[in-house]
Design an enzyme around this catalytic site. Structure first.
Site, short mmCIF file in Angstrom:
data_model
loop_
_atom_site.label_atom_id
_atom_site.label_comp_id
_atom_site.label_asym_id
_atom_site.label_seq_id
_atom_site.Cartn_x
_atom_site.Cartn_y
_atom_site.Cartn_z
N ASP A 1 3.70 3.13 -4.30
CA ASP A 1 2.64 3.57 -5.10
C ASP A 1 2.81 2.74 -6.33
OD1 ASP A 1 1.06 5.16 -6.52
OD2 ASP A 1 1.54 6.95 -5.70
N ASN B 1 -5.67 -5.07 -6.11
CA ASN B 1 -6.87 -4.50 -5.55
C ASN B 1 -6.73 -2.77 -5.38
OD1 ASN B 1 -9.13 -4.32 -3.67
ND2 ASN B 1 -7.43 -3.64 -2.28
N ASP C 1 0.69 -1.20 -0.01
CA ASP C 1 -0.07 0.05 0.19
C ASP C 1 0.91 1.20 0.09
OD1 ASP C 1 -3.39 0.17 0.87
OD2 ASP C 1 -2.31 1.95 0.98
N VAL D 1 -20.68 -2.44 -1.55
CA VAL D 1 -20.04 -3.21 -0.54
C VAL D 1 -20.08 -2.35 0.64
CG1 VAL D 1 -17.83 -4.35 0.28
CG2 VAL D 1 -18.51 -4.51 -1.91
N TYR E 1 -13.82 6.87 -13.32
CA TYR E 1 -13.93 5.47 -12.63
C TYR E 1 -14.13 4.57 -13.54
CZ TYR E 1 -14.50 2.54 -8.39
OH TYR E 1 -14.39 1.25 -7.70
N LYS F 1 -12.13 0.85 -14.65
CA LYS F 1 -12.59 -0.28 -14.44
C LYS F 1 -12.71 -1.15 -15.55
CE LYS F 1 -11.85 0.03 -9.86
NZ LYS F 1 -10.69 -0.79 -9.25
N SER G 1 -14.88 -3.46 -11.10
CA SER G 1 -16.10 -2.78 -10.07
C SER G 1 -17.22 -3.17 -11.12
CB SER G 1 -15.84 -1.40 -10.09
OG SER G 1 -17.20 -0.78 -9.50
#
Length: 250
Positions: free
Chosen positions: A56, A83, A34, A180, A147, A151, A134
């Site tokens: 990163d 992820n 992360d 979620v 976004y 995806k 997604s």
């Protein structure tokens, strides 16, 4: 028997952390990656079999330095879970190029960079790639031009990986979570939004981080040894129903 090792990006919280814990419980070793050093340090503390790596994924030089360090620490890789992602929402006419690039750099470029860097290691183990896209990559929605497009591109990238890497025994699959119940989602979703999602989802609820993690863990495992190139929506039926279901229910 040698322990299996997974690399999970975006592992400091949410689905990445849930997947890390689940795989650790199944006897895997996990390289938790992360860019949020503080959160990753807290998240990985006390997790036996896990090791944090600060990186990163949108920066090629970071990835190029981190992947060899992971391989040195663990000796190999059996699975990578891409992820890590960012979410910035806004109408098309208010989405400037800087926002577009911020989203693409992590959500798409990061998946490409990490996958490419780990491919030699996965060839050695005939391992697995699981990309997290997604539901927004499968169906359009308001305020998600950057976004959703990022995806959707991850979905196509997964198919390319499956087609080109299959001859080396590498499997590539994509998980598309629906709504979620994360801390972030619950902080920004009003009751009206929650009610609207419940009405539109056949299972009539949000999913949990662990439910998504269970699917990811399966795709990483030998139980999914003949599954590749698949795009699986873990969404309570949200994508399958399209429009009209809430009205028909009553």
């Amino acid at each position: 028997m040698a322990l299996k090792t997974a690399l999970i990006t975006g592992a400091a919280r949410g689905i990445g952390l849930a997947t890390s814990k689940l795989l650790l419980g199944k006897g895997w070793q996990v390289a938790m990656l992360d860019r949020d050093r503080d959160e990753l340090t807290k998240a990985s503390d006390g997790l036996e079999g896990a090791m944090p790596f600060f990186c990163d994924v949108s920066i090629a030089s970071d990835v190029d330095k981190t992947v060899p360090a992971i391989l040195e620490a663990f000796g190999g890789l059996d699975a990578v879970v891409n992820n890590a992602g960012v979410a910035e929402f806004g109408p098309i006419d208010k989405t400037d190029f800087a926002m577009w690039r911020r989203v693409m750099e992590t959500n798409l470029d990061g998946v490409f960079l990490v996958s490419q860097a780990v491919t030699p290691a996965l060839k050695a183990t005939r391992g697995s790639i699981v990309n997290i896209a997604s539901i927004s990559g499968l169906r359009a929605s308001t305020l998600r031009v950057a976004y959703g497009t990022s995806k959707a591109a991850v979905i196509q990238l997964t198919k390319q990986q499956a087609a080109e890497l299959g001859e080396f025994g590498i499997r590539a699959n994509c998980v598309c979570p629906g709504p979620v119940r994360t801390k972030l989602a619950m902080a920004v979703h009003s009751q009206d939004i929650i009610d609207a999602y419940h009405d539109a989802i056949p299972l009539n609820r949000y999913g949990s981080e662990m439910e998504i993690a269970e699917l990811i863990a399966f795709l990483c495992s030998d139980q999914a040894s003949y599954v590749t190139g698949q795009i699986i929506a873990a969404d309570g039926g949200f994508e399958s129903t399209g429009v009209g279901l809430p009205a028909l229910r009553s």
